[in-house]
Scaffold this active site. Sequence first.
Site, PDB file in Angstrom:
ATOM      1  N   ASP A   1       0.259   0.052  13.314  1.00  0.00           N
ATOM      2  CA  ASP A   1       0.728  -1.299  12.980  1.00  0.00           C
ATOM      3  C   ASP A   1       0.974  -2.152  14.222  1.00  0.00           C
ATOM      4  O   ASP A   1       0.996  -3.381  14.140  1.00  0.00           O
ATOM      5  CB  ASP A   1       2.006  -1.232  12.142  1.00  0.00           C
ATOM      6  CG  ASP A   1       1.729  -0.855  10.696  1.00  0.00           C
ATOM      7  OD1 ASP A   1       0.610  -1.119  10.213  1.00  0.00           O
ATOM      8  OD2 ASP A   1       2.627  -0.290  10.041  1.00  0.00           O
TER       9      ASP A   1
ATOM     10  N   LYS B   1      -6.212  -2.642   6.564  1.00  0.00           N
ATOM     11  CA  LYS B   1      -4.819  -3.037   6.341  1.00  0.00           C
ATOM     12  C   LYS B   1      -4.772  -4.266   5.416  1.00  0.00           C
ATOM     13  O   LYS B   1      -5.729  -4.558   4.716  1.00  0.00           O
ATOM     14  CB  LYS B   1      -4.146  -3.302   7.688  1.00  0.00           C
ATOM     15  CG  LYS B   1      -3.972  -2.040   8.528  1.00  0.00           C
ATOM     16  CD  LYS B   1      -2.937  -1.122   7.887  1.00  0.00           C
ATOM     17  CE  LYS B   1      -2.624   0.087   8.725  1.00  0.00           C
ATOM     18  NZ  LYS B   1      -1.536   0.892   8.150  1.00  0.00           N
TER      19      LYS B   1
ATOM     20  N   GLY C   1       0.818  -1.207   0.000  1.00  0.00           N
ATOM     21  CA  GLY C   1       0.000   0.000   0.000  1.00  0.00           C
ATOM     22  C   GLY C   1       0.852   1.257   0.000  1.00  0.00           C
ATOM     23  O   GLY C   1       0.478   2.273  -0.600  1.00  0.00           O
TER      24      GLY C   1
ATOM     25  N   ARG D   1      -7.919  -2.993  -1.064  1.00  0.00           N
ATOM     26  CA  ARG D   1      -7.678  -1.874  -0.151  1.00  0.00           C
ATOM     27  C   ARG D   1      -8.094  -0.553  -0.800  1.00  0.00           C
ATOM     28  O   ARG D   1      -7.876  -0.347  -1.990  1.00  0.00           O
ATOM     29  CB  ARG D   1      -6.208  -1.846   0.276  1.00  0.00           C
ATOM     30  CG  ARG D   1      -5.848  -3.072   1.105  1.00  0.00           C
ATOM     31  CD  ARG D   1      -4.388  -3.131   1.457  1.00  0.00           C
ATOM     32  NE  ARG D   1      -4.020  -2.110   2.426  1.00  0.00           N
ATOM     33  CZ  ARG D   1      -2.781  -1.941   2.871  1.00  0.00           C
ATOM     34  NH1 ARG D   1      -1.808  -2.721   2.432  1.00  0.00           N
ATOM     35  NH2 ARG D   1      -2.501  -0.997   3.742  1.00  0.00           N
TER      36      ARG D   1
END
Length: 410
Positions: free
Chosen positions: A296, A323, A77, A105
């Site tokens: 994260d 994510k 991403g 995504r």
Amino acid sequence: MLSVPPDKSITHRALILSALAETESTLYNLLRCLDTERTHDILEKLGTRFEGDWEKMKVFPKPFAEPIEPLFCGNSGTTTRLMSGVLASYEMFTVLYGDPSLSRRPMRRVIEPLEMMGARFMARQNNYLPMAIKGNHLSGISYKTPVASAQVKSAVLLAGLRASGRTIVIEPAKSRDHTERMLKNLGVPVEVEGTRVVLEPATFRGFTMKVPGDISSAAFFVVLGAIHPNARITVTDVGLNPTRTGLLEVMKLMGANLEWEITEENLEPIGTVRVETSPNLKGVVVPEHLVPLMIDELPLVALLGVFAEGETVVRNAEELRKKESDRIRVLVENFKRLGVEIEEFKDGFKIVGKQSIKGGSVDPEGDHRMAMLFSIAGLVSEEGVDVKDHECVAVSFPNFYELLERVVIS
């Protein structure tokens, strides 16, 4: 003493900025993984010349040329969103595509501001990849991001380098600041006031940089050190950018035996983290302002919460659902398989402490960070944890299991 792989976020940005510089750059200690290889290969297809290996790479920038083939972003991403910002500012046609996971995504959040600046995009329904970009001579804008996102902020700032006039990005909360920090150190006129970043268009010369260790990779070992009996772990040469140390702050709030110090500055602060077994962890409600600074690492808070006294709660983290996997759902479903009681919210989770992890089989659904989390959980479980398709860790941390084995043996 433990050295973790180089920082993934900084590696992406070092490669991109060196390709945009006016003269050659020398980059040391780059992370070579599937994600960063995608950024490297795309820049190469656009005309950038690279010499050497990932430990020492010379970068020779050239004016970008329109590529004949679509550009493959893999599972990355960061590659997709940052390169969208770069490509939007070049008057040429490009197509970005990814693997099945990346193709689920959302890209609307990056398309919207770049179209406001003057680029044109065409994507699949609901703004998924593949995505065609018709770059243009852009105009600077003032843009309020709907969520705190370093990738969206970076895409707009990178586009603003070649725009006419000032570019301003305002976030609802502070996110990682690697892009603006690196640009400022390269002499680009960038002003940061809280959650507001102001950039003037500029060119800059090549640079020399050593990439520090990745705090997001170190996080798995730091958490292991806190919850494993008789553990003492020291991580050296790791990046300690204050917009990346949210997990360390939360662990201190929980009462972890943890300390960190900055030992040098090289475009980014670098230092050492020390952690020991922490038998007196206490549950916390993760402060909202820290959530974007540890997006994260948030699933690791659930693992800490299993061993803490009282409740541990994460809210305002709906971004986790966007994510590589829906990390809230994957965390909750698999923790329940391992015998852990956990409550799911739309924007987070709650876990009551002083439980045990029984063990069993889990499916991280191809998500590298979830695979590493469940592997750490296995080391503090009663019966062990079998992680399906654990090879997916190669996306960000190719030698994770090798390092984990060394830590466990020592």
